[in-house]
Enzyme design. Structure first.
Site: not given
Ligand code: GLU
Length: 448
Positions: A90, A111, A114, A126, A165-166, A210, A241, A380
């Protein structure tokens, strides 16, 4: 440093020497794990760290598309599927000119921890491309997204890998990506992407999550220090955002964001980015594709500082919300000289390791991005559950739940650091807490 960690790190330095961002994050995370590794000799026997720093899979592909002048353009696409020990991969997709393998691997590695911190079952991944959506027409963006998904679709799925997204990927891009995925798959599997529009399975508060989550986390830090948000001034970078969510939530809770920054410079707004009109204008600036923060200064008659970063401003709190490595030693010294008490990372890895440890050593309270910005991916995770169960939660429910998750991330980090005798160290605490769950799962699943 612990022998085992040192050996693993030397190996990464040798093999991945052309990936500076990736090396940087591996170094930062492993440094925190010293006590844990000493307490768990079984990790070394199982080659756990060697496996942790090697992605399960890296996909790199060609993305050809036609621009509005009929010219063929070629970009490079990536998906790094780093770790699936605790759930399907994810993580977001980033479309920006600075995207390369090193940046993708650093983001995917971050990630893992996190996502683990959120307590939800999500592995780390990612992806993205060196395509820059700024200044492109909607049709160019659509053609690019369709070409990108034409390769990506075979690597993802609601139980396999769930992109979102990112930077450079928002609701518009997710829409185009989902449209193409659905067409190729011939099925409505909307759990394959998060950050979707509300009409086809998106979650309320996902755009805000976020930024709001970051401010909820900040509140926990302040609370821990017997301090409050009331009346605080905050410098932030970025104007997209995430910055939008931070500005909004900070002012709703009595603080004031006084700077925004873009590639062209920064603005200083002494009244704060604190009205609905200003928040709406931020969204307009972002979607205009001009990528200029000076527009805010022109519109609201505040000062603009061309080519400069906002970290020389005297404020109570700094929250970098833009890119990796925007704060090095020079900026860290400015932050310290201004008497800033709280340094809250929001963007992924906005601080060089040298600057990060410098600020911590000098007694600035530092919170790490992998904890602070976890609210986005948390919502998410919620979006995935809603899609799987065909239900939708209300704004109040999602917001309350986001708030709880951010509190629990702070608490878990505090407890993990304390258990290792490290005191109130949110950086080490987040790494340790995130790591433990992944380590347990990897130990249970054998050598894979
Ligand atoms: N890009 C965001 C992050 O760094 C969201 C990732 C997501 O929602 O999967 O966590």
């Amino acid at each position: 440093m612990n022998n085992y960690i040192e050996r693993v790190l030397e190996n990464v330095k040798r093999r991945d020497k052309h990936e500076p961002e990736f090396l940087q994050t591996v170094e930062e995370v492993l440094k925190s794990l010293e006590v844990v590794v000493e307490r768990h000799p079984e990790y070394e026997a199982a080659g756990l760290l060697e496996r942790l720093v090697e992605p399960e899979r890296v996909i790199e592909f060609r993305v050809p598309w036609m621009d509005d002048n009929g010219k063929i353009q070629v970009n490079r696409g990536f998906r790094v599927q780093f770790n699936s020990a605790i759930g399907p991969y994810k993580g977001g997709l980033r479309f920006a000119s600075h995207v390369n393998l090193s940046v993708m691997k650093f983001l995917a590695f971050e990630q893992i921890f996190k996502n683990s911190l959120t307590t939800l079952p999500m592995g780390g991944g990612k992806g993205g491309s060196d395509f820059d959506p700024n200044g492109k027409s909607d049709m160019e963006i659509m053609r690019f997204c369709q070409s990108f998904m034409t390769e990506l679709y075979r690597h993802i799925g609601p139980n396999v890998d769930v992109p979102a997204g990112d930077i450079g990927v928002g609701g518009r891009e997710i829409g185009f990506l989902f449209g193409q995925y659905k067409r190729i798959r011939n099925g409505f599997e909307n759990g394959v992407l998060t950050g979707k529009g509300m009409s086809y399975g998106g979650s309320v508060i996902r755009p805000e999550a976020t930024g709001w989550g970051a401010v909820y986390y900040l509140q926990e830090v302040l609370h821990h220090q017997n301090d409050t948000l009331e009346g605080k001034t905050i410098a932030i970078s970025g104007f997209g955002n995430v910055s939008w969510g931070v500005a909004m939530k900070a002012s709703q809770l009595g603080a004031k964001v006084v700077t925004l920054a873009g590639p062209d410079g920064y603005i200083y707004d002494p009244d704060g980015v604190s009205t609905q009109e200003k928040w709406d204008y931020m969204l307009e600036m972002r979607s205009s594709g001009r990528n200029r923060v000076q527009d805010y200064a022109d519109k609201f008659g505040v000062k603009f500082f061309a080519g400069q970063k906002p970290w020389g401003e005297k404020v109570d709190i700094c929250m970098p919300c833009a890119y990796q490595n925007e704060i090095g030693m020079k900026e860290a010294e400015q932050i310290l000289a201004n008497g800033v008490k709280y340094y809250i990372e929001v963007a992924n890895m906005p601080t060089t390791n040298e600057a990060l440890y410098y600020l911590m050593d000098k007694g600035v309270l530092v919170a790490p991005s992998k904890a602070v910005n976890a609210g986005g991916v948390s919502v998410s995770g919620l979006e995935m559950s809603q899609n799987a169960e065909h239900l939708s939660w209300t704004k109040e429910e999602v917001d309350r739940w986001l708030h709880e998750i951010m509190k629990s991330i702070h608490t878990a980090s505090v407890e993990a650091a304390e258990k290792c005798g490290l005191g109130y160290n949110l950086v080490a605490g987040a790494n340790i807490a995130g790591f433990m769950k992944v380590a347990d799962a990897m130990m249970a699943q054998g050598i894979v």
